[in-house]
Design an enzyme around this catalytic site. Structure first.
Site, short mmCIF file in Angstrom:
data_model
loop_
_atom_site.label_atom_id
_atom_site.label_comp_id
_atom_site.label_asym_id
_atom_site.label_seq_id
_atom_site.Cartn_x
_atom_site.Cartn_y
_atom_site.Cartn_z
N LYS A 80 -16.23 -5.12 -20.94
CA LYS A 80 -15.50 -5.26 -19.69
C LYS A 80 -15.86 -6.62 -19.10
O LYS A 80 -16.93 -7.16 -19.41
CB LYS A 80 -15.95 -4.15 -18.73
N GLY A 185 -1.73 11.95 -6.40
CA GLY A 185 -1.37 10.55 -6.66
C GLY A 185 -0.23 10.45 -7.64
O GLY A 185 -0.40 10.70 -8.84
N VAL A 186 0.97 10.10 -7.12
CA VAL A 186 2.13 9.97 -8.01
C VAL A 186 2.50 8.48 -8.14
O VAL A 186 3.61 8.06 -7.82
CB VAL A 186 3.33 10.84 -7.56
N GLY A 187 1.53 7.70 -8.63
CA GLY A 187 1.75 6.28 -8.89
C GLY A 187 2.22 6.09 -10.33
O GLY A 187 2.94 6.92 -10.88
N ASN A 188 1.77 5.02 -10.94
CA ASN A 188 2.25 4.67 -12.28
C ASN A 188 2.03 5.79 -13.29
O ASN A 188 2.93 6.11 -14.07
CB ASN A 188 1.54 3.40 -12.77
N VAL A 189 0.85 6.36 -13.30
CA VAL A 189 0.55 7.41 -14.27
C VAL A 189 0.98 8.78 -13.73
O VAL A 189 1.65 9.55 -14.42
CB VAL A 189 -0.95 7.44 -14.63
P1 NAD Z 1 -1.51 3.59 -9.21
O1 NAD Z 1 -2.17 2.72 -8.20
O2 NAD Z 1 -0.19 3.20 -9.75
O3 NAD Z 1 -1.35 5.09 -8.64
C1 NAD Z 1 -2.29 5.70 -7.85
C2 NAD Z 1 -1.54 6.47 -6.79
O4 NAD Z 1 -2.47 7.23 -6.02
C3 NAD Z 1 -0.80 5.57 -5.81
O5 NAD Z 1 0.54 6.02 -5.67
C4 NAD Z 1 -1.59 5.73 -4.51
O6 NAD Z 1 -0.78 5.60 -3.36
C5 NAD Z 1 -2.13 7.14 -4.67
N1 NAD Z 1 -3.30 7.43 -3.85
C6 NAD Z 1 -4.31 6.61 -3.46
N2 NAD Z 1 -5.20 7.27 -2.69
C7 NAD Z 1 -4.75 8.55 -2.64
C8 NAD Z 1 -5.21 9.72 -1.99
N3 NAD Z 1 -6.32 9.71 -1.24
N4 NAD Z 1 -4.52 10.86 -2.14
C9 NAD Z 1 -3.40 10.90 -2.87
N5 NAD Z 1 -2.88 9.81 -3.49
C10 NAD Z 1 -3.54 8.66 -3.36
O7 NAD Z 1 -2.59 3.78 -10.37
P2 NAD Z 1 -2.35 4.34 -11.83
O8 NAD Z 1 -2.20 3.20 -12.77
O9 NAD Z 1 -1.30 5.40 -11.77
O10 NAD Z 1 -3.77 4.99 -12.15
C11 NAD Z 1 -4.13 6.24 -11.58
C12 NAD Z 1 -5.54 6.63 -12.03
O11 NAD Z 1 -5.57 6.72 -13.46
C13 NAD Z 1 -6.61 5.61 -11.65
O12 NAD Z 1 -7.82 6.30 -11.41
C14 NAD Z 1 -6.76 4.77 -12.91
O13 NAD Z 1 -8.03 4.18 -13.00
C15 NAD Z 1 -6.57 5.84 -13.97
N6 NAD Z 1 -6.12 5.30 -15.25
C16 NAD Z 1 -4.95 4.61 -15.34
C17 NAD Z 1 -4.52 4.11 -16.57
C18 NAD Z 1 -3.22 3.38 -16.70
O14 NAD Z 1 -2.75 3.22 -17.84
N7 NAD Z 1 -2.59 2.95 -15.62
C19 NAD Z 1 -5.32 4.31 -17.71
C20 NAD Z 1 -6.52 5.05 -17.60
C21 NAD Z 1 -6.91 5.53 -16.36
#
Ligand code: NAD
Length: 355
Positions: A80, A185-189
């Protein structure tokens, strides 16, 4: 600042400190273990309060990548990097160029990917000065859509596959129709995971701190919105944490009603002992670094010949790994997180023979 005696040091093979006064670059690169191959891991940019905090973060994250890649059976080690600074204020073309040149000096022992505070375009700038960046090549994603390197669709698919394995193991059902799932959390993943679940017929409950994300989940997936402080303790079959870490803690675990925890968020356990607390309550926990490996699998194939079919087939082995963990946990009466650590250690203990 102690390094070799740092509590997170854990026999790291390499720790490099880089500084460039002209561009303002201050970075640390950590390679934890390279027995399975070159160390691949994200390059994070964050305004750490102290150099010590930056070192602690990079050591912890780097070690985590060794475990994640080994558990996913990838020919990759764990590493990292962190750049100390506020990405909104201190990131510049000159700083990214210098970081690229620093990575090149490492001769391929560490390969950087995007992480919080850096983006695919940032990695592409670094990539003008080094071969040692990944996740930057445009390709066809596993969903058949053009992908610029964003690993989220692969992470979401792997999480879905892992969630299904956990449901089968704990609840004895392969049909997800009517299964109640709470997605934090309904973001990217999280949103993409919710799409897979919706297609499979699950009933969705969602929380997020951004209204537009919630509106999309309601409109497209018929999800029910739940206040953020209630999502984890809802009376559902599965909770899928997809926002932040440390949400499985002394306060929340006694209140959980779900039988399964299966989500993509990193570092879900506040402390390692919470793993055992979940087991004592009869809750099946799919270890985060096992279930969320889809993204690193996707990035790995960029280096060895990427096709959606190969990536999809490898992601689907996440279910095999989880089934092995669940069986070992049942046989030994021990928690799944501890078993996952042991299985990963078995897989990276000896130097891998490269093809
Ligand atoms: P993201 O930022 O796109 O989505 C996260 C979502 O969570 C956002 O919509 C945000 O508004 C919401 N959020 C933040 N605080 C919150 C709360 N208190 N309550 C409810 N929702 C809340 O991130 P992502 O890329 O979707 O990643 C999500 C998680 O998965 C992270 O922990 C990340 O480290 C992990 N992860 C992601 C990947 C990847 O490929 N993107 C890979 C491995 C692990």
């Amino acid at each position: 600042m102690s390094v070799f005696s740092h509590k997170e040091f854990d026999n790291h093979e390499q720790v490099h400190f880089f500084c460039d006064a002209e561009s303002g670059l201050k970075a640390i690169v950590a390679v934890h273990n390279s027995n399975r191959g070159p160390a691949l891991g994200g390059c994070r940019m964050f305004p750490y309060a102290s150099d010590q905090d930056a070192l602690t973060d990079v050591l912890r994250l780097s070690r985590g990548m060794t475990y994640k890649s080994a558990l996913a059976n990838l020919d990759l080690g764990g590493g990292k990097s962190v750049i100390i600074g506020d990405p909104r204020k201190h990131k510049s073309e000159a700083l990214l160029e210098k970081m690229g040149r620093c990575l090149e000096q490492l001769g391929g022992s560490y390969i950087a990917a995007e992480d919080s505070g850096t983006s695919v375009p940032d990695l592409r700038v670094m990539g003008r000065y080094t071969k040692n960046v990944a996740g930057i090549v445009e390709r066809t994603g596993i969903d058949g859509q053009p992908s610029s390197g964003d690993p989220s669709p692969a992470t979401a698919y792997g999480t879905f596959i892992g969630l299904k394995a956990a449901v089968q193991h704990r609840l004895g059902r392969s049909d997800l129709s009517g299964l109640k799932v709470a997605v934090q959390g309904v973001g990217n993943v999280g949103f993409r995971l919710a799409q897979h679940l919706h297609t499979a017929g699950a009933e969705l409950f969602v929380s997020d701190i951004h209204q537009d994300q919630l509106d999309r989940a309601v409109a497209e997936l018929g999800a029910t919105v739940v206040p953020s402080d209630q999502i984890l303790t809802l009376n559902v079959d599965v909770i899928a944490p997809c926002a932040m870490g440390a949400i499985l803690n002394d306060e929340i675990i006694p209140q959980l009603k779900a039988a399964v925890v299966a989500g993509a968020a990193n570092n879900q356990l506040a402390e390692a002992r919470h793993d055992a607390m979940l087991r004592q309550r009869g809750i099946l926990y799919a270890p985060d670094f096992a279930i969320n490996a889809g993204g690193i699998i996707d990035i790995f194939y960029e280096r060895v010949g990427h096709t959606p079919e190969k990536v999809t087939a490898h992601i689907e082995t996440i279910a095999d790994t989880l089934n092995e963990l669940f069986d070992r946990a049942d046989e030994s009466g021990r928690p799944t997180g501890a078993i996952a650590n042991e299985l990963a250690e078995e897989r990276f203990a000896t130097r891998h023979q490269m093809a």
